[in-house]
Design a protein around this motif. Structure first.
Motif, mmCIF file in Angstrom:
data_model
loop_
_atom_site.group_PDB
_atom_site.id
_atom_site.type_symbol
_atom_site.label_atom_id
_atom_site.label_comp_id
_atom_site.label_asym_id
_atom_site.label_seq_id
_atom_site.Cartn_x
_atom_site.Cartn_y
_atom_site.Cartn_z
ATOM 1 N N ILE A 120 18.740 -29.195 8.009
ATOM 2 C CA ILE A 120 19.600 -29.750 9.123
ATOM 3 C C ILE A 120 19.418 -30.076 10.457
ATOM 4 N N ARG A 121 19.278 -31.136 11.144
ATOM 5 C CA ARG A 121 19.549 -31.725 12.607
ATOM 6 C C ARG A 121 20.067 -32.760 12.065
ATOM 7 N N ASN A 122 21.024 -32.446 13.001
ATOM 8 C CA ASN A 122 21.934 -33.380 14.097
ATOM 9 C C ASN A 122 22.569 -34.260 12.635
ATOM 10 N N GLY A 123 22.661 -34.037 11.795
ATOM 11 C CA GLY A 123 23.407 -34.376 10.749
ATOM 12 C C GLY A 123 22.249 -35.038 9.701
ATOM 13 N N GLN A 124 21.555 -35.053 9.863
ATOM 14 C CA GLN A 124 19.999 -35.877 9.080
ATOM 15 C C GLN A 124 19.561 -34.875 8.262
ATOM 16 N N THR A 125 19.010 -35.369 7.319
ATOM 17 C CA THR A 125 17.734 -33.688 6.465
ATOM 18 C C THR A 125 16.364 -34.131 6.821
ATOM 19 N N ARG A 129 16.106 -39.972 4.174
ATOM 20 C CA ARG A 129 17.100 -40.398 4.362
ATOM 21 C C ARG A 129 18.383 -41.343 3.162
ATOM 22 N N LYS A 136 25.638 -35.658 -0.736
ATOM 23 C CA LYS A 136 26.721 -34.982 0.108
ATOM 24 C C LYS A 136 26.687 -34.196 0.582
ATOM 25 N N ASP A 137 26.090 -33.475 0.241
ATOM 26 C CA ASP A 137 25.795 -31.940 0.573
ATOM 27 C C ASP A 137 24.413 -31.858 2.117
ATOM 28 N N TYR A 138 23.448 -33.121 1.498
ATOM 29 C CA TYR A 138 21.921 -33.573 2.121
ATOM 30 C C TYR A 138 22.784 -34.564 2.903
ATOM 31 N N HIS A 139 22.927 -35.129 3.619
ATOM 32 C CA HIS A 139 23.818 -36.091 4.041
ATOM 33 C C HIS A 139 22.449 -37.503 3.511
#
Length: 389
Positions: free
Chosen positions: A144-149, A159, A181-184
């Motif tokens: 996870i980087r900056n809320g992105q997987t 995405r 949810k856990d992986y945005h």
């Protein structure tokens, strides 16, 4: 133990107890309600294209039936999925998680966005995405980087995820939602086959940010060709309507379009057919459930084959009745397909796994042992509601 030929003949004879001796196709529409009346109204008034009351009515009726706040009618299920993914934020170069065991439209819609299908495993009870190995897989390949997987192997953003309710049977959508949810991940349900199906009492297609339906000629109800986008978000619904009608700003005579968009609108004449079909949906579903019971009873005498049954806590529409061969008899699949079709009973295998098709062979994928096994053991059999009328 029966040999392959004996097993195939036994299966054929069981199916004929339900279908009879006359030729029967896989799934055909039934028109026994107000179809002629509503279509005649379109012809009499001249409202056969994009303007007319039946589109608005069909959207309202779909929303009421499914429990979705909004429904936007479009020309087919693939275009519905394309727009849903676009509005969910899928960008060119993104990856989108989809099952390899699905119809090609799921992967095509991802590709229309300039994104890359990323194929994931199915499970054998619901026939949809298996959330348990998926979670472990994502844990092993992403960060996870900056809320992105981010997929560490490709350095692309993952995405979205698109669970598909196979043959109308609801997937483990609550568990898949938790992974999303856990992986945005944006959750877009491919409910093209599952109008009339419920998971814990909630209609499929209403769990994610978007859901999509299909009304192709072989679906539980049909508009000839057609689809719909379901959403709970008013602004998203308005935007979906806008970009599926060429993004034209309403005006009495001017043609002004404020963004690149699509001519995906459903014609009024198709919506008229859909309104009449939706009125009959409860009886169609009842007939399909009765057909399941007849097939199940007929197949009880043959060991090595079972009928796909709605999973626990689900209510399935039984869109396509499905044989599941045991692993001992999976080699009989093609023999059964041949002997049934030779005898006038249209049967079909499930789709070829999408990661094996030439356009998608270089796409990322996890290990798919269950999907590979299911591909060899599933056979769709005649499922028209008229078979029990």
């Amino acid at each position: 133990m029966l040999n392959v030929e004996e097993f195939s003949i036994s299966t054929l004879n069981c199916l004929k107890k339900v279908t009879g001796d006359s030729p029967v196709i896989l799934h055909e529409p039934e028109f026994s309600g107000n179809e002629w009346k509503y279509l005649k109204e379109c012809l009499d008034t001249g409202f056969v294209s994009s303007v007319g009351k039946f589109v608005d009515r069909f959207e309202a009726d779909l929303a009421a039936y499914t429990g979705s706040k909004y429904a936007v009618a479009v020309v087919n299920g693939t275009s519905a999925l394309h727009i849903a993914l676009k509005l969910a934020g899928v960008l060119p170069g993104d990856e989108v998680l989809i099952p390899s065991l699905t119809f090609v439209a799921t992967a095509n819609a991802v590709s229309y966005c300039g994104a890359i299908p990323h194929f994931v495993e199915s499970e054998s009870v619901h026939l949809g995405i298996d959330p348990l190995p998926l979670r472990e897989y994502l844990k092993s390949i992403t960060e996870i980087r900056n809320g992105q997987t981010i997929n560490r192997e490709t350095n692309r953003v993952i995405r979205a995820i698109v669970p598909m309710h196979t043959f109308g049977h609801p997937v483990l959508i609550n568990e898949i939602s938790a992974v999303a949810k856990d992986y945005h991940l944006a959750l877009v349900e491919d409910a093209a086959e599952s109008l009339g199906s419920y998971y814990y009492g909630k209609h499929t297609g209403t769990f994610g940010q978007f859901g999509v339906l299909s009304f192709n000629g072989n679906k539980t109800i049909t508009t000839g060709g057609g689809g719909a986008i379901l959403t709970q978000d008013e602004n998203m619904a308005k935007h979906a309507k806008h970009i599926t009608t060429t993004a034209k700003i309403p005006h009495r005579w001017e043609y002004v379009h404020d963004e690149i968009a699509y001519n995906y609108r459903m014609p009024n004449i198709n919506a008229a057919l859909g309104c009449a079909q939706l009125e009959q949906l409860p009886s169609f579903l009842e007939s399909k459930r009765s057909l399941f019971k007849k097939y199940k009873e007929a197949l009880e005498t043959v060991s090595g084959v079972s009928l796909m049954e709605e999973p626990k806590n689900c209510k399935s529409n039984y869109w396509l009745q499905t044989l599941i061969l045991s692993e001992d008899f999976q080699s009989a699949r093609d023999s059964i397909l041949k002997v049934t079709n030779d005898n006038g009973i249209m049967t079909r295998p499930c789709w070829r796994l999408l990661h094996t098709l030439s356009p998608f062979q270089n796409c990322p994928k996890m290990e798919l042992p269950i999907a590979l096994s299911l591909e060899q053991r599933l056979i769709n059999i005649p499922s028209s509601p008229s078979l029990v009328s």
